[in-house]
Design an enzyme around this catalytic site. Structure first.
Site, PDB file in Angstrom:
ATOM      1  N   ASP A  96       0.638  -1.292  -0.062  1.00 34.19           N
ATOM      2  CA  ASP A  96      -0.243  -0.283  -0.055  1.00 34.19           C
ATOM      3  C   ASP A  96       0.728   1.473   0.506  1.00 34.19           C
ATOM      4  OD1 ASP A  96      -2.323   1.740   0.109  1.00 34.19           O
ATOM      5  OD2 ASP A  96      -3.433  -0.295   1.884  1.00 34.19           O
ATOM      6  N   ASP A 196      -2.447   4.677  -2.566  1.00 38.07           N
ATOM      7  CA  ASP A 196      -3.842   5.278  -1.266  1.00 38.07           C
ATOM      8  C   ASP A 196      -4.397   6.951  -1.945  1.00 38.07           C
ATOM      9  OD1 ASP A 196      -5.161   5.058   1.208  1.00 38.07           O
ATOM     10  OD2 ASP A 196      -4.053   7.100   1.564  1.00 38.07           O
ATOM     11  N   GLU A 248      -6.673   4.124  -5.326  1.00 32.55           N
ATOM     12  CA  GLU A 248      -7.972   4.252  -4.372  1.00 32.55           C
ATOM     13  C   GLU A 248      -8.685   5.584  -4.984  1.00 32.55           C
ATOM     14  OE1 GLU A 248      -9.767   4.452  -0.050  1.00 32.55           O
ATOM     15  OE2 GLU A 248      -7.920   5.405  -0.387  1.00 32.55           O
ATOM     16  N   HIS A 322     -11.239  -1.455   5.180  1.00 37.09           N
ATOM     17  CA  HIS A 322     -10.549  -1.020   6.515  1.00 37.09           C
ATOM     18  C   HIS A 322     -11.528   0.285   6.953  1.00 37.09           C
ATOM     19  CE1 HIS A 322      -7.649   0.470   3.903  1.00 37.09           C
ATOM     20  NE2 HIS A 322      -7.905   1.213   4.556  1.00 37.09           N
ATOM     21  N   ASP A 323     -11.768   1.039   6.271  1.00 39.76           N
ATOM     22  CA  ASP A 323     -12.573   1.850   6.116  1.00 39.76           C
ATOM     23  C   ASP A 323     -14.021   2.286   6.040  1.00 39.76           C
ATOM     24  OD1 ASP A 323      -9.853   3.399   6.074  1.00 39.76           O
ATOM     25  OD2 ASP A 323     -10.518   3.429   4.166  1.00 39.76           O
TER      26      ASP A 323
HETATM   27  C1  NOJ Z   1      -7.503   6.073   2.804  1.00 37.75           C
HETATM   28  C2  NOJ Z   1      -7.086   5.260   3.600  1.00 37.75           C
HETATM   29  O1  NOJ Z   1      -7.826   3.383   3.441  1.00 37.75           O
HETATM   30  C3  NOJ Z   1      -7.908   5.195   4.954  1.00 37.75           C
HETATM   31  O2  NOJ Z   1      -7.309   4.502   5.788  1.00 37.75           O
HETATM   32  C4  NOJ Z   1      -6.759   6.754   5.260  1.00 37.75           C
HETATM   33  O3  NOJ Z   1      -7.183   6.805   6.657  1.00 37.75           O
HETATM   34  C5  NOJ Z   1      -7.207   7.467   4.388  1.00 37.75           C
HETATM   35  N1  NOJ Z   1      -6.536   6.933   3.371  1.00 37.75           N
HETATM   36  C6  NOJ Z   1      -5.342   8.722   4.372  1.00 37.75           C
HETATM   37  O4  NOJ Z   1      -4.191   7.342   3.667  1.00 37.75           O
END
Ligand code: NOJ
Length: 555
Positions: A96, A196, A248, A322-323
């Site tokens: 990542d 990310d 992402e 995870h979000d």
């Molecule tokens: C996306 C990530 O998936 C998340 O967990 C993170 O807090 C933010 N980007 C900032 O890096």
């Protein structure tokens, strides 16, 4: 560029996957110890959330050294061993890359703070406007997106936490540093990368107040984003034909995602977008409670599936990460129809056009955390919003109810491997409490004949063995049906029909009305269902609560 339509990716949130040394934190050696489980599931790639040196204010998404492993996760040797052992089992490791920002503990930022002009230009420092921050942009974690630095009488930009300073991609040296990091990891033998929030890296030329929103329209899919991604590709992973990359994309558009992921553009292999995971936000506000809008969910899937197919873009297929809260608790029914809805939700995306992602624990039905006190939460976004909502005057009870549904910690509780005290995750005290929902565990699930795990295995095998699922066109059926999400994939004369009932009321689907032969015809074959056998009424298929049916029709 390779196409990855026959692959399935498994996401590991390292801190919560498997603890090998009893400190309550998941680690890399823990992953290696569970490789045979992942091999059995049948996945091709393991995406690891960041394992680099970090103060962990955002659980590793605040990187202080991109080339070193954080000791809480293990050592470089542990990672090398994981890469090697995974390879033996036919799996590649994806890392990542957090390149929109670094931790303020990163050496570059520390040098910037000391006034070194070279490193100050690695970040985005600006003068304030009349005693206020340079713009009114908001941080994604709440509050203004600028932090004041007294010694410069300037502010630096942080779209996330104030310890995550945005990098200045305009600076060629910054870009070069980042490409070198990707090449460093490629040399170690990793097979791919997740980038990310990568569509936020290109900031506008001028910084102005946003009178209509939180500032995102100025930096999302920004002016030079495609140029930067093409350069990143050319100077790093693009030189390795088989590297898998996924970006992402925050609040993005279809048009941009086509460009990010169409192979002829030479940017990335595929994209994550999140529009389908905002269908339970009241007027776009995450911190509200609203039942999910099923029609909107389908419309979004349909829009993206048809748009990406028309322009040969490639999308990641997922509900969990995870979000995100756990989908079985969110769009399914994690009590009465736990198994049925977990399997139906998986079916609904695994058969789409794109590349499926499985998030740890999803494959045996892990649920939301069901925490009841703010002290159980660990996530910086949740604790920030707890304070913000309190200041807005919301009663404690209501705030906790919102967190129970929306907190990122719902997806971050440790994997429940078995029913013993440390749940097979740790011999110590876990860094975050275990989920308090319905009792599930990998071991318990796998003992059952109709396990969720075995259903996922079947979905994966189906994709691998069936070219229609890999390459076929997509078309929605019964677009406005209030409970069914049905679509057909087609390749030449071959078709795969996918029916999903998203609710607990029985529904019917007429084959004849949609131009399909009845099920008893020789060329119609049941590929998979999450019930014991098919239920038919005349030529109709009945879909019981949360039932999924996958049928193949050959000429
Ligand atoms: C996306 C990530 O998936 C998340 O967990 C993170 O807090 C933010 N980007 C900032 O890096």
């Amino acid at each position: 560029m390779m196409n990855f339509n026959d692959k399935v990716i498994y996401q590991i949130y390292v801190k919560s996957f498997m603890d090998s040394n009893g400190d309550g934190l998941g680690d890399i050696a823990g992953i290696t110890s569970r490789l045979s489980y992942l091999e059995k599931l049948g996945v091709d790639y393991l995406w690891l959330t960041p394992v680099f040196i970090s103060p962990m204010n955002d659980n590793g998404y605040d990187v202080a050294d991109y080339r070193k492993i954080d000791p809480s996760f293990g050592t470089m040797e542990d990672l090398e061993e994981l890469i090697e052992e995974a390879k033996k089992r036919g799996m590649g490791i994806m890392l990542d890359m957090v390149f929109n920002h670094t931790s303020t503990a990163h050496e570059w930022f520390q040098k910037a703070l000391l006034g070194d002009p070279k490193y100050k230009d690695y970040y985005i420092f600006k003068k304030g406007a009349d005693g206020a921050p340079p713009t009114n942009w908001e941080s994604k974690f709440g509050g203004n997106a600028w932090e004041y630095v007294p010694q410069f009488d300037e502010y630096y930009l942080h779209l996330f936490d104030k310890t995550q300073a945005d990098l200045n991609w305009e600076n060629e040296e910054v870009r070069k540093e980042l490409y070198d990091i990707v090449n460093f990891w490629l040399d170690k033998g990793v097979s791919g990368f997740r980038f990310d929030v990568v569509n936020l890296i290109s900031k506008p030329e001028t910084y102005e107040n946003d009178d209509l929103g939180d500032g995102r329209r100025f930096y999302t899919d920004g002016p030079k984003i495609h140029q930067y991604l093409k350069e990143l590709n050319r100077k790093s992973f693009g030189q390795k034909e088989d590297s898998l990359t996924v970006g992402e994309m925050s609040s993005t558009s279809l048009e941009n995602c086509v460009r990010y992921s169409n192979p002829s553009e030479k940017e990335l292999s595929m994209v994550f977008n999140f529009h389908h995971l905002k269908v339970d936000y009241e007027k776009g506000d995450k911190w509200s409670l609203k039942p999910f809008d099923f029609q909107e969910l389908k419309d979004i899937f349909d829009h993206w599936q048809t748009g990406m197919q028309e322009h040969q873009g490639n999308m990641a297929l997922f509900y969990n990460n995870h979000d995100q809260p756990r989908v079985v608790s969110r769009f399914g029914n994690d009590k009465k129809y736990h198994k049925e809805s977990a399997k139906m939700l998986a079916t609904s995306i695994h058969m789409l056009r794109g590349i499926p992602y499985i998030y740890q624990g999803e494959e045996f039905g892990m649920t939301n955390a069901y925490f009841t006190s703010i002290h159980e939460y660990r996530d910086v976004e949740s604790t920030n919003y707890y304070e913000i909502l309190r200041k807005e005057g919301l009663p404690e009870e209501r705030i906790l109810e919102i967190l129970q549904a929306k907190s990122r910690d719902n997806g971050r509780t440790p994997v429940l491997w078995n029913d013993e005290e440390g749940r097979g995750f740790t011999e110590g005290t876990p860094w975050i409490p275990f989920a308090k929902g319905p009792s599930v565990s990998a071991e318990k699930d796998m003992k059952e004949e109709d396990s969720i795990f075995s259903y996922y295995q079947k979905l994966i095998k189906l994709r691998k063995s069936n070219p229609v699922i890999q390459e076929g066109t997509y078309e929605i059926l019964e677009k406005d049906h209030p409970s069914l999400f049905c679509y057909v994939r087609a390749l030449g004369e071959k078709k795969v029909l996918v029916l999903n009932n998203f609710y607990d009321k029985e529904e019917e689907f007429s084959l004849i009305n949609h131009g399909f032969p009845p099920v008893d015809e020789r060329n119609v074959r049941l590929l998979l269902t999450n019930y014991n056998e098919l239920c038919t009424k005349d030529e109709k298929i009945c879909l019981r609560p949360y039932e999924s049916v996958i049928i193949s029709v050959e000429p």
